[in-house]
Design an enzyme around this catalytic site. Structure first.
Site, PDB file in Angstrom:
ATOM      1  CD  GLU A   1      50.309   8.396 -18.194  1.00 29.76           C
ATOM      2  OE1 GLU A   1      51.342   9.461 -17.964  1.00 29.76           O
ATOM      3  OE2 GLU A   1      50.494   7.666 -19.249  1.00 29.76           O
TER       4      GLU A   1
ATOM      5  CE  LYS B   1      55.053   9.789 -16.983  1.00 31.74           C
ATOM      6  NZ  LYS B   1      53.723  10.173 -18.142  1.00 31.74           N
TER       7      LYS B   1
ATOM      8  CB  CYS C   1      52.857   6.339 -19.430  1.00 33.73           C
ATOM      9  SG  CYS C   1      53.346   6.118 -21.047  1.00 33.73           S
TER      10      CYS C   1
END
Length: 266
Positions: free
Chosen positions: A40, A110, A151
């Site tokens: 990330e 995300k 994440c």
């Protein structure tokens, strides 16, 4: 299919970050990887005031990794970067995947944003500066259906179940897990996602310190559908590789058919 995870210590120098990432991709290709996965925020980790101007999906960041994929002849998952967002105050946290011809084949933004208050440890509101994505993505990488995530998504099993139901056999998790949560939760959550969805999980993490006063956990790893860690990076910048045995995946799904046996409930 041979896969590499590239463990990076990105900081507030974008040019340096990209140079190190390119070197790691070269190491992955030299090790025979078909696919290399970066963590990330490859482009920048540091104070918000120093964030480079966010770019569109077809900007310089994308061009850099498209060229790397083409030059090395491998699939490149470029971790994630700060994509220009829906308004001046927010970016998207976005993954780009390139094939060996350097073509952009998938984009994922995300979905779950890291808004947490852990007294005495961390206060972080990702949603103040990042807009959420709204679309799960399954794409094919070298013929393997692959589910994308980033994440904090890791803590939401319903996303990964949807990816598996939509056909994913490989789940990719670029991350910048913090030290205080990573040491207790990172491996446990990754192995759980592999076991419950009977998928390979490839997780590339940031490692080390960056401003303002944060430390990333690292321990990038590759996990098989039985939940066994088949490769793990040491606590340093570098790459590790492993072979994905898709016949083993099929054997596990056939002998313990938990995906086939699932029943929807209210």
């Amino acid at each position: 299919m041979r896969v590499a995870v590239c463990q990076l210590n990105a900081r507030d120098d974008r040019t340096h970050n990209l140079a190190v990432a390119r070197d790691l991709l070269g190491r992955a290709a030299a090790a025979g990887a078909t696919l290399a996965v970066l963590p990330e925020y490859v482009d920048y980790l540091g104070p918000g005031a120093g964030l480079p101007k966010p770019e569109p999906v077809d900007g310089e960041f994308a061009a850099f990794f498209a060229e790397a994929a083409r030059d090395l002849g491998i699939w490149v998952h470029a971790g994630s970067f700060h994509e220009a967002g829906p308004d001046p105050d927010r970016t998207f946290n976005t993954s780009l995947i390139f094939n060996p011809a350097g073509e952009l084949v998938a984009t994922y933004r995300k979905i779950h944003l890291y808004d947490v208050e852990i007294p005495g440890r961390v206060s972080y509101q990702e949603s103040r500066t990042v807009a959420p994505g709204d679309r799960p993505v399954v794409t094919e990488i070298d013929g393997v259906p692959t589910g994308l995530s980033i994440c904090y998504d890791l803590r939401f099993p319903e996303l990964y179940r949807r990816l598996a139901v939509e056909g994913a056999k490989l789940l990719v998790v670029p991350a910048a897990f913090m030290m205080h949560t990573g040491r207790d939760h990172w491996e446990v959550l990754l192995r759980a996602r592999a076991i419950e969805n009977q998928c390979y999980v490839v997780a590339a993490g940031q490692i080390g310190d960056h401003e303002p006063g944060r430390t990333c956990f690292g321990r990038s790893m590759i996990i098989d559908p039985w939940g066994t860690v088949v490769a793990q990076a040491p606590d340093a910048v570098g790459t590790v590789t492993a072979e994905l045995d898709l016949e083993r995946l099929d054997e596990i799904r056939n002998s313990l058919p938990s995906l086939a046996n699932r029943r929807l409930t209210l």
